[in-house]
Write an enzyme that holds these catalytic residues in place. Structure first.
Site, mmCIF file in Angstrom:
data_model
loop_
_atom_site.group_PDB
_atom_site.id
_atom_site.type_symbol
_atom_site.label_atom_id
_atom_site.label_comp_id
_atom_site.label_asym_id
_atom_site.label_seq_id
_atom_site.Cartn_x
_atom_site.Cartn_y
_atom_site.Cartn_z
ATOM 1 C CD GLU A 49 -56.032 103.539 -26.403
ATOM 2 O OE1 GLU A 49 -57.232 103.495 -26.657
ATOM 3 O OE2 GLU A 49 -55.172 103.907 -27.232
ATOM 4 C CD GLU A 109 -55.445 101.357 -33.474
ATOM 5 O OE1 GLU A 109 -56.251 102.049 -32.814
ATOM 6 O OE2 GLU A 109 -54.201 101.493 -33.386
#
Length: 921
Positions: free
Chosen positions: A505, A775
């Site tokens: 990502e 996260e």
């Protein structure tokens, strides 16, 4: 010397005496001279209309500035007496930052020298500052005579994951001859891909991953290097290594607005000024040659590198090399739709070196623990046997059995390979990839040798900025939280603000950026970083005002998300408040208005229907969704109103009276619609899920009428109590939590939330071993293991937004006036802390606040930089005397008591260093 100034000197000398006409300075010179977003003597600069900033020296004689004068010239010998580009003349103003250039028009390649002097509060003049300079790069496509060159790597590439062409790295070179000595040389260069360039066997710079990641269909950044000391009379060689990088490498989704199937290419222009005054230009053109048969056989950001030392080409960037078997390059002209422009912020560099703290042997491998989750590359120095392959793997954490945990990397292979060409110690560092890791695993080394810790060094890479502030306290876990915030910043500020640095990502997610931006400004000198990325946001904005989910846009989507696209209004305003640079608002105001228009487009009767990632990764969602339980429409409408309000505020600063009225009215209209749709008469959420975030949005963005605010606050406290005083907020709600509770006077509760040890909380992840922000609140648990979700980054800065409150309220430093022209120092002193301190570099100099509690005695030491003032709140039993600098307080011109309550002395102070002492009940 110009004629008018010459006549002036004759008149002064002959009739009045020179000193009466030309004021002589006596005060110390100004320092920390910078241009625009904080550049110090740059070359290859991007802006023909820069701003100028300086700081006043710390001195008893200098409290503030009453006037200034800036001069600029094309030659340093013209300063200070004969500036030929600009003389601002003496200007009565206390402004010492962001002064706009108003001299003769500037052009590509031009070098400008400048100085400043100031007058203090007593109208006493300083001596002139040191001469500073800046040199412009190639500002227009028309400045480029060179062409794009490279090999057609698509035709012999392998097919990689996601059906994306994997282009082989290229080696490109050009020999040229100089018949005379050179005076100076500039190399202007960029790539569709990432490059490294050498001249005559010497690396031009230590930059990494250049030119960086922009919206390649709109703008590609160029680099300028002073290579004067690398050029020789006679034969010379320039050599460039080139790989896919972000441009033509695989990216998540892989549907970019630019054609990433095109083979990587470089364009460069070496301009050499000769002793005889002539100019020689070496261009990238048909005369260049290239090969893909070099040692670097594979290089991808997500997947790592393959380096085969058997294919090394000694001296290939020198004239001693024979390239007769190399191929002729393919050539392409510049695309008129894509702008080549100088890079707007500093390149990525290796900034910190980390040494392993432990080595573990496991099943024929060695695992090196760097004791810190980091981003960058390893430098390996290991013994090998000829023909063996060294395999270098990475992990952020280990599994309970000591093996590598790499599931969260998803399809990112993130592995480097080195094939040895001989027996003995090899030295290798990957060049065109980067990894997110704490642990490095080696296999394929010479197992007969006893391993040592110096086999691996972690090279921490991020955009080349310095720390901007420091926060510390008496509590080890709070200090670890601060460290985690800083390391999350370092790990995710690699040319763009990424969401994560390790998996497949590593994109510029706008939601993550908007919540963490303010905290980043406290911790690092990242103004130029944000200014550059905001230009990419403007370029990525669609015709209907939508801002893509990620910038640069790796998806090519036509959809925006509320709370994510609002980065286009939130970051400009927040950074303006941190810097005071009106020019930043000017640059972004049109984007702000277009984004608000997109909100209008995606609403019906002012209620939003925009797609939204909502309160992303809220813990314990009843819906079971990553988007959490807070209504998408409620979130969208709240951000619609907030963005309208910020745009109105920006219009006010810019003097746009009609626009201010328009957006202020729109904000009020949307706020009223929000209240009517989502809140009942008692200030409770209606018609949608009642969440902590729904109340936080309403209160933080001031969307409720006065008669409902108290009840809404009570309902928020009830929701927190229902959660055992734990947060239930995701990416959007968490940054608002401390601010709203602070406004409510619930400081004790904020401390409770921060210092909670159990899930979900900041300390929970620390208790599980976190060295960065995660996260998810529960990315890993010592008892339950790793979160099974595929999105489980262990380096993700969004929840680090709490750092803003730590600086502003625990240490107590916040701006009252934009740019810290007026500063508030008001620390919130609570148990379990017994001390806290912070320093922060502002446009005017360093401000600091340091407090300590011993028994019932409170001590606060502050530094207020010159040309600013501060409002200081000292907690105290105000029936007892206040002590200033060791003696009982008495008012002076520098320190005045402006207000007293039962618990606080409020003072107004001028520049200086002060220590206050008080007793607290």
């Amino acid at each position: 010397m110009n004629f008018r100034y010459f006549i002036y000197l004759i008149i002064c000398t002959t009739f009045l005496g020179l000193t009466s006409c030309k004021e002589k300075g006596t005060l110390e010179k100004a320092n920390f001279l910078t241009i625009s977003e904080g550049f110090k003597n740059p070359i290859g600069f991007y802006d023909v209309k820069p701003t100028f900033s300086w700081q006043l020296p710390v001195s008893e004689n200098i409290k503030s500035q009453s006037a200034y004068q800036i001069i600029a010239a094309s030659n340093p010998d013209l300063l200070p007496n004969s500036p030929d580009l600009w003389d601002s003349e003496k200007q009565k103003s206390d402004q010492s930052a962001w002064l706009k250039y108003a001299g003769k028009p500037l052009q590509s390649r031009q070098k400008v020298y400048w100085q400043v002097k100031y007058w203090n509060q007593n109208a006493e003049a300083s001596i002139w500052s040191d001469i500073n300079h800046f040199e412009l790069g190639l500002l227009n496509n028309s400045d480029w005579q060179a062409k794009w060159v490279g090999l057609n790597t698509a035709k012999d590439s392998v097919r990689g994951r996601q059906k994306v062409l994997i282009h082989k790295p290229q080696y490109l070179r050009k020999e040229f001859e100089l018949s005379d000595d050179e005076v100076s040389a500039r190399l202007y260069i960029t790539a569709k891909g990432v490059f490294d360039v050498s001249i005559n066997g010497e690396n031009v710079s230590d930059d990494a991953m250049s030119p960086g990641f922009t919206s390649y269909d709109k703008r590609i950044e160029t680099l300028t290097y002073d290579v004067s000391n690398l050029i020789e009379t006679g034969q010379n060689t320039i050599g460039v290594e080139l790989a896919s990088g972000w441009y033509s490498g695989r990216l998540l989704w892989g549907t970019t607005p630019w054609d990433n199937t095109i083979s990587p290419k470089i364009i460069c222009q070496l301009e050499i000024e000769m002793k005889d005054g002539s100019k020689k230009i070496i261009l990238s053109d048909e005369s260049w040659k290239g090969t893909t048969n070099g040692p670097l056989q594979f290089s991808e950001i997500y997947d790592g590198e393959i380096y085969n030392a058997n294919l090394e080409m000694p001296s290939w960037t020198t004239t001693a090399f024979n390239d007769k078997n190399w191929l002729n390059v393919e050539v392409a002209n510049l695309d008129s739709n894509v702008t080549l422009a100088p890079k707007r912020h500093t390149a990525v560099k290796g900034k910190i070196k980390l040494s392993p703290t432990q080595i573990t042997k496991k099943e024929g491998t060695l695992i090196f623990d760097l004791n810190q989750n980091m981003v960058g590359v390893p430098l390996v120095k290991v013994p090998m046997k000829k023909g063996d392959t060294l395999k270098v793997r990475f992990a952020e954490m280990l599994s309970p059995d000591g093996t590598f945990y790499t599931k969260n990397y998803r399809s990112a292979h993130s592995t480097d390979y080195y094939i040895a060409s001989k027996d003995g110690e090899i030295e290798y560092m990957p060049k065109f990839t980067f990894h997110g890791f704490r642990f490095v695993e080696l296999s394929g080394f010479d197992a007969s040798k006893e391993p040592t810790k110096d086999w691996v060094t972690g090279i921490v890479q991020y955009s080349d900025f310095d720390d901007n502030g420091v926060f510390t306290s008496s509590h080890p876990k709070l200090n670890q939280l601060q460290s985690n915030i800083v390391w999350g910043l370092r790990g995710n500020f690699l040319d763009i603000p990424t969401d994560c640095p390790q998996r497949n990502e590593r994109l510029g997610w706008t939601g993550d950026a908007q919540v963490f931006g303010p905290t980043s400004m406290f911790n690092a000198d990242v103004y130029k970083f944000w200014a550059s990325w905001l230009q990419s946001v403007r370029e990525a904005q669609l015709e209907d005002g939508a801002i893509p989910w990620t910038v640069p846009d790796s998806r090519g989507n036509k959809i925006a998300s509320s709370g994510w696209g609002d980065v286009g209004t939130i970051i400009p305003w927040k950074i303006y408040m941190r810097t005071g640079d009106i020019g930043f608002l000017e640059d972004n105001f049109e984007m702000m208005t277009q984004w608000v228009s997109h909100h209008e487009l995606k609403s019906k009767k002012y209620i939003s229907n925009m797609m939204s990632f909502s309160d992303w990764l809220q813990p314990y969602p009843e819906s079971g969704k990553n988007t959490g339980d807070t209504s998408r429409q409620l979130i969208g409408t709240a951000f619609f109103a907030h963005s309208a309000k910020l745009t109105a505020q920006a219009a006010e600063v810019l003097g746009k009276v009609e626009a201010q009225a328009k957006y202020e009215a729109l904000y009020k209209t949307v706020a009223e619609a929000f209240d009517n749709r989502f809140f009942d008469g008692t200030g409770a959420v209606k018609g949608v899920a009642e969440t902590q975030t729904s109340y936080l949005l309403a209160l933080a963005f001031n969307l409720l009428p006065e008669n409902k605010i108290k009840n809404a606050q009570t309902n928020l406290l009830r929701k927190l109590k229902d959660a055992d005083n734990h947060l239930r907020t995701g990416f959007l709600g968490t940054p608002l939590l401390s601010r709203v509770l602070d406004d409510m006077g619930e400081t004790d509760l904020i401390y409770k939330l921060i210092f909670n040890e159990t899930y979900p909380s900041w300390f929970y992840s620390i208790n599980q071993g976190a060295t960065t922000i995660w996260e998810r609140w529960n990315s890993y648990s010592k008892t339950e293991g790793y979160n099974p979700m595929s999105m489980n980054s262990l380096n993700h800065y969004a929840y680090g937004a709490i750092g803003e409150w730590m600086y502003e309220r625990i240490a107590g430093i916040s701006p009252i006036e934009a740019g810290y022209k007026t500063i508030e120092i008001a620390p919130q002193v609570r148990e379990p802390l017994t001390s806290a301190s912070a320093t922060l570099n502002t446009p005017y100099g360093k401000v600091s606040s340091s407090w300590e509690m011993k028994a019932n005695v409170f001590q606060l030491s502050v530094t207020v930089p010159p040309n600013t003032s501060a409002k200081i709140s000292v907690p105290a039993d105000t029936t007892k005397p206040l002590v200033l600098n060791g003696t009982t307080f008495q008012e002076s011109s520098a320190v005045k008591l402006i207000h007293t309550t039962k618990n606080v002395f409020e003072l107004e102070v001028q520049a200086g260093t002060y220590t206050f002492q008080s007793e607290i009940k």
